[in-house]
Write a protein that holds these residues in place. Structure first.
Motif, PDB file in Angstrom:
ATOM      1  N   LYS A 243      56.904-121.973  25.147  1.00 28.26           N
ATOM      2  CA  LYS A 243      57.624-122.286  26.276  1.00 28.26           C
ATOM      3  C   LYS A 243      56.989-123.179  27.240  1.00 28.26           C
ATOM      4  O   LYS A 243      55.768-122.883  27.578  1.00 28.26           O
ATOM      5  N   PHE A 244      57.772-124.119  28.030  1.00 28.33           N
ATOM      6  CA  PHE A 244      57.257-125.071  28.621  1.00 28.33           C
ATOM      7  C   PHE A 244      58.164-125.250  29.791  1.00 28.33           C
ATOM      8  O   PHE A 244      59.453-125.168  29.708  1.00 28.33           O
ATOM      9  N   ILE A 245      57.556-125.680  30.914  1.00 30.37           N
ATOM     10  CA  ILE A 245      58.484-126.361  32.188  1.00 30.37           C
ATOM     11  C   ILE A 245      58.593-127.865  32.193  1.00 30.37           C
ATOM     12  O   ILE A 245      57.297-128.439  32.256  1.00 30.37           O
ATOM     13  N   TYR A 246      59.676-128.306  32.405  1.00 25.80           N
ATOM     14  CA  TYR A 246      59.643-129.813  32.082  1.00 25.80           C
ATOM     15  C   TYR A 246      59.621-130.419  33.580  1.00 25.80           C
ATOM     16  O   TYR A 246      60.516-129.869  34.062  1.00 25.80           O
TER      17      TYR A 246
ATOM     18  N   ILE B  14      52.613-120.307  29.053  1.00 23.03           N
ATOM     19  CA  ILE B  14      53.499-121.279  29.213  1.00 23.03           C
ATOM     20  C   ILE B  14      52.925-122.602  29.960  1.00 23.03           C
ATOM     21  O   ILE B  14      52.011-122.472  30.565  1.00 23.03           O
ATOM     22  N   ASP B  15      53.475-123.585  29.137  1.00 21.65           N
ATOM     23  CA  ASP B  15      52.836-124.942  29.631  1.00 21.65           C
ATOM     24  C   ASP B  15      53.880-125.706  30.636  1.00 21.65           C
ATOM     25  O   ASP B  15      54.742-125.328  30.753  1.00 21.65           O
TER      26      ASP B  15
ATOM     27  N   ALA C 285      51.756-122.338  40.915  1.00 26.64           N
ATOM     28  CA  ALA C 285      52.064-121.596  39.264  1.00 26.64           C
ATOM     29  C   ALA C 285      50.802-121.417  38.357  1.00 26.64           C
ATOM     30  O   ALA C 285      50.586-122.169  37.400  1.00 26.64           O
ATOM     31  N   PRO C 286      49.924-120.554  39.026  1.00 28.66           N
ATOM     32  CA  PRO C 286      48.661-120.238  38.181  1.00 28.66           C
ATOM     33  C   PRO C 286      48.661-119.818  37.054  1.00 28.66           C
ATOM     34  O   PRO C 286      47.839-119.750  36.018  1.00 28.66           O
ATOM     35  N   PHE C 287      49.974-119.214  36.617  1.00 23.74           N
ATOM     36  CA  PHE C 287      50.217-118.780  35.146  1.00 23.74           C
ATOM     37  C   PHE C 287      50.436-119.920  34.116  1.00 23.74           C
ATOM     38  O   PHE C 287      50.220-119.784  32.889  1.00 23.74           O
ATOM     39  N   VAL C 288      50.549-120.947  34.414  1.00 22.38           N
ATOM     40  CA  VAL C 288      50.633-122.391  33.749  1.00 22.38           C
ATOM     41  C   VAL C 288      49.363-122.454  32.993  1.00 22.38           C
ATOM     42  O   VAL C 288      48.136-122.636  33.631  1.00 22.38           O
ATOM     43  N   ARG C 289      49.266-122.405  31.575  1.00 23.04           N
ATOM     44  CA  ARG C 289      48.122-122.667  30.679  1.00 23.04           C
ATOM     45  C   ARG C 289      47.597-124.015  30.629  1.00 23.04           C
ATOM     46  O   ARG C 289      46.275-124.249  30.821  1.00 23.04           O
ATOM     47  N   LYS C 290      48.426-124.848  30.370  1.00 27.50           N
ATOM     48  CA  LYS C 290      47.988-126.400  30.416  1.00 27.50           C
ATOM     49  C   LYS C 290      49.154-127.503  31.185  1.00 27.50           C
ATOM     50  O   LYS C 290      50.265-127.253  30.970  1.00 27.50           O
TER      51      LYS C 290
END
Length: 344
Positions: free
Chosen positions: A127-130, A4-5, A58-63
């Motif tokens: 999958k990303f969060i905007y 997840i980015d 949100a430490p799970f965010v990759r980039k």
């Protein structure tokens, strides 16, 4: 759970080069005044709160991808220098990259254009969060808060469209009766309604607020491939237009109508527009208690200096462990009250 980015749209509207570009293209076009207001482009360092909140909560965010217009937040590298993230955690992506093949629409000063092309970031996770740069995460998160096996977790509510309301119909009738042109003022709500209309929803729509949004890259990619006319139509406006759709809303309606994703209960963000000081107390209580998933500090550039200092101090305290010392000093000591007028 797959990668997840996070994607953040950012612009420094006080950059003299950006000011000159806006002047040039505003003079060459006839855009609604609401689409060219300075506050759409001005920034007061909110990007650093946004990034810090992702790193902290949100430490799970990759980039973290930051989309810019030939710019770079001047202290963005301090996060890596301070050991708060790896050097490759935060990456800058230029408008030229996401609009490759559509250079005729550059430069753009339109967030809806940026959002329409954000799925074209090379290497972006599906999958990303905007985030807008004034959004932030307000409490500890887990990946399942944003995506499950059923799809993105959509926090939205079904609302009537403005066009279905008697008051709106009356106003439209009076405009026609008095030979005035239609109301073309762009708005967050109207651009969402335009997205819903593409799926036959004219009396109601799935509304979103000022908070971060989960998006599947493939959802937008496939839809634009099916409807290349829509992508071209979206990209042609250098400033926001009432005739555009809100891309995140478009993605939500695709997920709901096509793929049967069930929205969950809508949760209001911790929200403050510092020009409305009556909201300030509730905002401060909310971020301290971490009552909501997300927050938004809208138009901090327009806030009185005393209000700005209160908001900045509270956010620095909240995110202290994820803010580099140089960034905290910059935010605490900078005066963002002077802005260049490009309305002429």
């Amino acid at each position: 759970m797959t990668d997840i980015d996070a994607v953040v749209a950012w612009v420094d509207g006080n950059d003299p080069r950006h000011v000159e570009k806006r002047k040039k293209y505003r003079q060459a076009t006839r855009d609604h005044a609401e689409a060219t207001r300075n506050t759409r482009f001005d920034q007061s360092g909110e990007i650093y709160f946004c990034v810090a909140s992702i790193l902290k909560y949100a430490p799970f965010v990759r980039k973290i991808w930051i989309i810019t217009d030939d710019q770079r937040p001047m202290l963005i590298d301090e996060f890596a220098r301070a050991g708060l993230c790896s050097p490759d955690k935060i990456e800058i992506v230029d408008h030229k990259t996401i609009l490759s093949g559509y250079e005729q629409f550059l430069p753009t000063f339109n967030s809806l254009v940026v959002e329409s092309a954000m799925h074209r970031i090379p290497g972006l996770a599906d999958k990303f969060i905007y985030f807008n740069d004034d959004f932030f995460l307000n409490r500890p998160q887990k990946a399942e808060d944003w995506f499950t096996d059923a799809g993105p977790v959509l926090r939205t509510q079904l609302l009537p469209t403005r066009s279905s309301k008697f008051k709106t119909k009356l106003r439209a009738f009076l405009r026609r009766a008095t030979f005035r042109p239609p109301n073309t003022k762009p708005s967050f709500g109207r651009n969402q309604e335009a997205a819903a209309a593409r799926f036959g929803l004219h009396d109601q729509y799935w509304a979103i607020g000022h908070h971060a949004h989960p998006v599947r890259k493939k959802t937008l990619q496939d839809y634009y491939n099916e409807h290349p006319d829509l992508l071209e139509a979206q990209l042609q406006y250098r400033f926001r237009s009432v005739f555009q759709v809100l891309p995140v809303s478009l993605a939500n309606h695709i997920e709901i109508v096509r793929f049967g994703v069930k929205p969950i209960e809508y949760e209001k963000p911790a929200y403050v527009k510092p020009t409305s000081e009556d909201r300030l107390t509730n905002f401060l209580e909310n971020i301290r208690a971490e009552n909501t998933l997300c927050g938004c500090i809208q138009s901090l550039d327009e806030a009185p200096e005393d209000v700005r200092k209160i908001v900045v101090s509270a956010m620095c305290d909240k995110l202290s462990s994820a803010l580099p010392p140089k960034v905290k000093a910059f935010l605490s000591n900078s005066d963002f009250s002077a802005h260049q007028d490009v309305s002429a």
